[in-house]
Scaffold this motif. Structure first.
Motif, PDB file in Angstrom:
ATOM      1  N   ALA A  16     -52.056 -36.294  26.769  1.00 36.47           N
ATOM      2  CA  ALA A  16     -51.694 -34.890  26.935  1.00 36.47           C
ATOM      3  C   ALA A  16     -52.774 -34.166  27.722  1.00 36.47           C
ATOM      4  O   ALA A  16     -53.970 -34.412  27.549  1.00 36.47           O
ATOM      5  CB  ALA A  16     -51.509 -34.230  25.577  1.00 36.47           C
ATOM      6  N   PHE A  17     -52.351 -33.284  28.608  1.00 36.84           N
ATOM      7  CA  PHE A  17     -53.277 -32.493  29.418  1.00 36.84           C
ATOM      8  C   PHE A  17     -53.061 -31.014  29.113  1.00 36.84           C
ATOM      9  O   PHE A  17     -51.922 -30.563  29.080  1.00 36.84           O
ATOM     10  CB  PHE A  17     -53.043 -32.751  30.911  1.00 36.84           C
ATOM     11  CG  PHE A  17     -54.053 -32.083  31.793  1.00 36.84           C
ATOM     12  CD1 PHE A  17     -55.195 -32.760  32.192  1.00 36.84           C
ATOM     13  CD2 PHE A  17     -53.890 -30.768  32.216  1.00 36.84           C
ATOM     14  CE1 PHE A  17     -56.137 -32.141  32.992  1.00 36.84           C
ATOM     15  CE2 PHE A  17     -54.829 -30.140  32.997  1.00 36.84           C
ATOM     16  CZ  PHE A  17     -55.956 -30.840  33.396  1.00 36.84           C
ATOM     17  N   PRO A  18     -54.161 -30.238  28.882  1.00 36.41           N
ATOM     18  CA  PRO A  18     -55.561 -30.643  28.954  1.00 36.41           C
ATOM     19  C   PRO A  18     -55.972 -31.545  27.795  1.00 36.41           C
ATOM     20  O   PRO A  18     -55.382 -31.498  26.721  1.00 36.41           O
ATOM     21  CB  PRO A  18     -56.313 -29.308  28.918  1.00 36.41           C
ATOM     22  CG  PRO A  18     -55.377 -28.353  28.264  1.00 36.41           C
ATOM     23  CD  PRO A  18     -54.006 -28.783  28.631  1.00 36.41           C
ATOM     24  N   MET A  19     -57.011 -32.353  28.036  1.00 36.27           N
ATOM     25  CA  MET A  19     -57.426 -33.363  27.076  1.00 36.27           C
ATOM     26  C   MET A  19     -58.469 -32.832  26.106  1.00 36.27           C
ATOM     27  O   MET A  19     -59.175 -31.859  26.391  1.00 36.27           O
ATOM     28  CB  MET A  19     -57.977 -34.582  27.836  1.00 36.27           C
ATOM     29  CG  MET A  19     -56.936 -35.256  28.705  1.00 36.27           C
ATOM     30  SD  MET A  19     -57.618 -36.590  29.700  1.00 36.27           S
ATOM     31  CE  MET A  19     -56.116 -37.175  30.520  1.00 36.27           C
ATOM     32  N   GLN A  20     -58.554 -33.497  24.964  1.00 38.39           N
ATOM     33  CA  GLN A  20     -59.516 -33.109  23.932  1.00 38.39           C
ATOM     34  C   GLN A  20     -60.946 -33.429  24.372  1.00 38.39           C
ATOM     35  O   GLN A  20     -61.185 -34.347  25.144  1.00 38.39           O
ATOM     36  CB  GLN A  20     -59.212 -33.851  22.632  1.00 38.39           C
ATOM     37  CG  GLN A  20     -57.843 -33.507  22.034  1.00 38.39           C
ATOM     38  CD  GLN A  20     -57.742 -32.049  21.640  1.00 38.39           C
ATOM     39  OE1 GLN A  20     -58.632 -31.503  20.988  1.00 38.39           O
ATOM     40  NE2 GLN A  20     -56.647 -31.409  22.046  1.00 38.39           N
ATOM     41  N   ARG A  21     -61.900 -32.648  23.857  1.00 39.32           N
ATOM     42  CA  ARG A  21     -63.319 -32.840  24.182  1.00 39.32           C
ATOM     43  C   ARG A  21     -64.122 -32.978  22.891  1.00 39.32           C
ATOM     44  O   ARG A  21     -64.009 -32.130  22.009  1.00 39.32           O
ATOM     45  CB  ARG A  21     -63.863 -31.656  24.967  1.00 39.32           C
ATOM     46  CG  ARG A  21     -63.010 -31.247  26.166  1.00 39.32           C
ATOM     47  CD  ARG A  21     -63.639 -30.076  26.873  1.00 39.32           C
ATOM     48  NE  ARG A  21     -62.738 -29.501  27.877  1.00 39.32           N
ATOM     49  CZ  ARG A  21     -63.141 -28.981  29.026  1.00 39.32           C
ATOM     50  NH1 ARG A  21     -64.424 -28.917  29.303  1.00 39.32           N
ATOM     51  NH2 ARG A  21     -62.273 -28.492  29.899  1.00 39.32           N
ATOM     52  N   GLY A  26     -68.822 -30.099  27.461  1.00 40.83           N
ATOM     53  CA  GLY A  26     -68.712 -31.170  28.439  1.00 40.83           C
ATOM     54  C   GLY A  26     -67.276 -31.478  28.804  1.00 40.83           C
ATOM     55  O   GLY A  26     -66.339 -30.908  28.239  1.00 40.83           O
ATOM     56  N   PRO A  27     -67.074 -32.390  29.755  1.00 36.77           N
ATOM     57  CA  PRO A  27     -65.707 -32.766  30.147  1.00 36.77           C
ATOM     58  C   PRO A  27     -65.074 -33.670  29.099  1.00 36.77           C
ATOM     59  O   PRO A  27     -65.782 -34.258  28.268  1.00 36.77           O
ATOM     60  CB  PRO A  27     -65.925 -33.520  31.464  1.00 36.77           C
ATOM     61  CG  PRO A  27     -67.296 -34.116  31.318  1.00 36.77           C
ATOM     62  CD  PRO A  27     -68.094 -33.104  30.537  1.00 36.77           C
ATOM     63  N   PRO A  28     -63.753 -33.804  29.108  1.00 42.65           N
ATOM     64  CA  PRO A  28     -63.104 -34.771  28.209  1.00 42.65           C
ATOM     65  C   PRO A  28     -63.651 -36.175  28.460  1.00 42.65           C
ATOM     66  O   PRO A  28     -63.793 -36.593  29.618  1.00 42.65           O
ATOM     67  CB  PRO A  28     -61.626 -34.671  28.589  1.00 42.65           C
ATOM     68  CG  PRO A  28     -61.476 -33.305  29.185  1.00 42.65           C
ATOM     69  CD  PRO A  28     -62.768 -33.061  29.907  1.00 42.65           C
ATOM     70  N   GLU A  29     -63.947 -36.890  27.407  1.00 46.28           N
ATOM     71  CA  GLU A  29     -64.525 -38.230  27.545  1.00 46.28           C
ATOM     72  C   GLU A  29     -63.567 -39.188  28.259  1.00 46.28           C
ATOM     73  O   GLU A  29     -64.004 -40.114  28.946  1.00 46.28           O
ATOM     74  CB  GLU A  29     -64.888 -38.789  26.161  1.00 46.28           C
ATOM     75  CG  GLU A  29     -66.070 -38.125  25.496  1.00 46.28           C
ATOM     76  CD  GLU A  29     -65.800 -36.690  25.042  1.00 46.28           C
ATOM     77  OE1 GLU A  29     -64.616 -36.294  24.957  1.00 46.28           O
ATOM     78  OE2 GLU A  29     -66.776 -35.965  24.796  1.00 46.28           O
ATOM     79  N   SER A 292     -66.679 -26.229  35.945  1.00 46.01           N
ATOM     80  CA  SER A 292     -65.409 -26.284  36.694  1.00 46.01           C
ATOM     81  C   SER A 292     -64.267 -25.720  35.856  1.00 46.01           C
ATOM     82  O   SER A 292     -63.296 -26.400  35.534  1.00 46.01           O
ATOM     83  CB  SER A 292     -65.105 -27.727  37.098  1.00 46.01           C
ATOM     84  OG  SER A 292     -66.174 -28.297  37.830  1.00 46.01           O
ATOM     85  N   VAL A 293     -64.388 -24.442  35.491  1.00 48.44           N
ATOM     86  CA  VAL A 293     -63.504 -23.852  34.478  1.00 48.44           C
ATOM     87  C   VAL A 293     -62.028 -23.848  34.866  1.00 48.44           C
ATOM     88  O   VAL A 293     -61.156 -23.862  34.006  1.00 48.44           O
ATOM     89  CB  VAL A 293     -63.948 -22.415  34.111  1.00 48.44           C
ATOM     90  CG1 VAL A 293     -65.299 -22.429  33.423  1.00 48.44           C
ATOM     91  CG2 VAL A 293     -63.979 -21.516  35.347  1.00 48.44           C
ATOM     92  N   SER A 294     -61.747 -23.821  36.171  1.00 50.41           N
ATOM     93  CA  SER A 294     -60.340 -23.874  36.617  1.00 50.41           C
ATOM     94  C   SER A 294     -59.984 -25.325  36.925  1.00 50.41           C
ATOM     95  O   SER A 294     -59.635 -25.681  38.058  1.00 50.41           O
ATOM     96  CB  SER A 294     -60.137 -22.995  37.858  1.00 50.41           C
ATOM     97  OG  SER A 294     -60.436 -21.661  37.579  1.00 50.41           O
ATOM     98  N   ASP A 295     -60.050 -26.160  35.909  1.00 53.84           N
ATOM     99  CA  ASP A 295     -59.929 -27.602  36.096  1.00 53.84           C
ATOM    100  C   ASP A 295     -58.678 -28.004  36.859  1.00 53.84           C
ATOM    101  O   ASP A 295     -58.714 -28.830  37.764  1.00 53.84           O
ATOM    102  CB  ASP A 295     -59.957 -28.289  34.727  1.00 53.84           C
ATOM    103  CG  ASP A 295     -59.997 -29.805  34.817  1.00 53.84           C
ATOM    104  OD1 ASP A 295     -60.257 -30.329  35.913  1.00 53.84           O
ATOM    105  OD2 ASP A 295     -59.781 -30.472  33.790  1.00 53.84           O
ATOM    106  N   ALA A 296     -57.550 -27.425  36.499  1.00 54.02           N
ATOM    107  CA  ALA A 296     -56.277 -27.793  37.135  1.00 54.02           C
ATOM    108  C   ALA A 296     -55.861 -26.792  38.206  1.00 54.02           C
ATOM    109  O   ALA A 296     -54.687 -26.731  38.585  1.00 54.02           O
ATOM    110  CB  ALA A 296     -55.185 -27.918  36.079  1.00 54.02           C
ATOM    111  N   LEU A 324     -62.780 -30.758  37.489  1.00 52.03           N
ATOM    112  CA  LEU A 324     -63.833 -31.130  36.543  1.00 52.03           C
ATOM    113  C   LEU A 324     -64.157 -32.614  36.638  1.00 52.03           C
ATOM    114  O   LEU A 324     -65.333 -33.002  36.655  1.00 52.03           O
ATOM    115  CB  LEU A 324     -63.395 -30.770  35.121  1.00 52.03           C
ATOM    116  CG  LEU A 324     -64.383 -31.043  33.991  1.00 52.03           C
ATOM    117  CD1 LEU A 324     -65.685 -30.286  34.213  1.00 52.03           C
ATOM    118  CD2 LEU A 324     -63.770 -30.681  32.648  1.00 52.03           C
ATOM    119  N   ALA A 325     -63.131 -33.446  36.696  1.00 51.50           N
ATOM    120  CA  ALA A 325     -63.364 -34.885  36.802  1.00 51.50           C
ATOM    121  C   ALA A 325     -64.069 -35.223  38.118  1.00 51.50           C
ATOM    122  O   ALA A 325     -65.005 -36.036  38.150  1.00 51.50           O
ATOM    123  CB  ALA A 325     -62.044 -35.637  36.699  1.00 51.50           C
TER     124      ALA A 325
END
Length: 408
Positions: A16-21, A26-29, A292-296, A324-325
């Motif tokens: 599922a997106f956005p992913m859990q952190r 930090g970014p999702p693992e 990178s707050v506006s990831d998508a 972000l990635a």
């Protein structure tokens, strides 16, 4: 051939997106794992249930976003959306510049470009510093603990944008409420529609006033330039104003707050910033890369089949090109999970790339650097008034926090 039920079950298995952190800062693992084993993979948008591709490598990101065979049109059927507003309702609202493709995007950007040159932005530096000092003065007068989000992070960039556009500061709450509803994942269709009516009505009156009585502000100059060159319609000028407000309001506020959090958690980096004002700009760049707050923000729809890496993206499919990635790709950024305010080079893509690179990136970077340097050098013992575990992060398309109690 797969049955409809089998297809639905397969989609449900996608992350599922956005992913859990695990680490809220930090970014999702899972980004690192996917980047290594499946850099272009399938996901499911958690709000809408849509299937899409996820791009997690820096080189793939740049290649895709610069490709004219992808569209930024948020109103396309399979565009990966993060807001629960029905597509029919979205389509009743005019597109912003963020979701226009060439040649329309080219014309709109041409109208804005003279307002965001390096020389003009540098001309804003003195006033930006004054505004930052005014808000820090108020913090010191009030004394801690205070909510930094409410007392500085949100109102400071809001005031700066109001002044730039020529919007009376007393009216800025209208736009803040609109943006909050626009990006929130709990917004109802009725709330979305009413917020749009309110903002459009206010801008129509403001543009009419500035057409009759122009002042020395960005909106007056946009109106005058368009009347001369006849590049776009009057309604397009209004939509450009909407775009500037939407692009600066919540993003800047959340970047300030998250950056403060990150520096407080990295005291050695904070010490460098306090000691050396010349690091303000590079500190801002590093925070922009790291969060990178506006990831998508660079989601796209494929217009023609595209071969990217080992995958063929088919016409009509949606793609989330994760900013972000990309900004945490170890092939480009040494030890990307570490905050380093002296990082150089820092070729992040926090503002996107190609024709849709954020036109206001120089404003955002300047503003963030000034705020961080001013805040920590004038209040050197600033600290959290609650535990980090108690900070509530927003459930929204733009990463941020609900509030940030601080003291000194």
């Amino acid at each position: 051939m797969m049955t409809e039920m089998a297809i639905q079950e397969t989609a449900a298995e996608y992350p599922a997106f956005p992913m859990q952190r695990a680490d809220p800062l930090g970014p999702p693992e899972l980004y690192a794992e996917l980047r290594e084993r499946e850099p272009i993979s399938r996901i499911r948008m958690s709000v809408t249930g849509q299937e899409a591709w996820l791009v997690t490598r820096y080189d793939h990101y740049r290649e895709l976003i610069r490709d004219p065979r992808v569209s930024a049109d948020m109103y396309a059927d399979n565009y990966p959306r993060q807001i629960p507003v029905p597509l029919e309702l979205l389509r009743s609202v005019p597109r912003t510049i963020f979701h226009l493709d060439a040649p329309d995007h080219t014309v709109h950007r041409r109208l804005l470009t003279p307002e965001f040159t390096y020389r003009r932005i540098e001309g804003m530096r003195e006033r930006t510093q004054q505004i930052a000092d005014e808000y820090v003065d108020r913090l010191l007068e009030k004394g801690g603990p205070v909510d930094l989000m409410a007392e500085l992070s949100l109102p400071m960039p809001s005031q700066a944008m109001c002044e730039l556009l020529g919007i009376p500061p007393a009216d800025r709450h209208i736009y803040h409420e609109w943006i909050t509803l626009l990006i929130g994942t709990d917004t109802t269709p009725e709330q979305h529609a009413q917020a749009e009516i309110t903002v459009v009505g206010h801008l129509e009156k403001l543009i009419a006033q500035k057409t009759e009585h122009p002042e020395d502000d960005l909106l007056s100059r946009l109106i005058a330039r368009n009347n001369e060159e006849k590049l776009v319609s009057d309604r397009d000028v209004l939509n450009l104003a909407r775009s500037l407000i939407a692009g600066s309001h919540e993003t800047s506020a959340n970047m300030i707050t998250l950056s403060v959090l990150a520096l407080l958690r990295n005291p050695e980096q904070l010490a460098l910033l306090k000691a050396d004002p010349s690091l303000d700009a590079s500190a801002a760049d590093e925070m922009l890369r790291y969060f990178s707050v506006s990831d998508a923000g660079t989601s796209r729809v494929v217009l023609e089949d595209i071969e990217l890496g080992d995958v063929v993206l088919r016409k009509g499919e949606g793609v989330v090109a994760s900013i972000l990635a990309a900004n945490h790709d170890p092939e480009v950024f040494t030890d990307p999970g570490r905050i380093d305010i002296t990082r150089s080079p820092n070729n992040h893509v926090a503002f996107g790339t190609g024709i849709h690179q954020c036109i206001g990136h120089l404003v955002v970077k300047m503003q963030l650097g000034i705020v961080l340097g001013t805040l920590f050098r004038r209040i050197p013992d600033l600290r959290l008034a609650i535990d980090l575990d108690d900070v509530k992060f927003k459930n929204a398309a733009i990463r941020g926090v609900e509030a940030l109690p601080v003291t000194w």
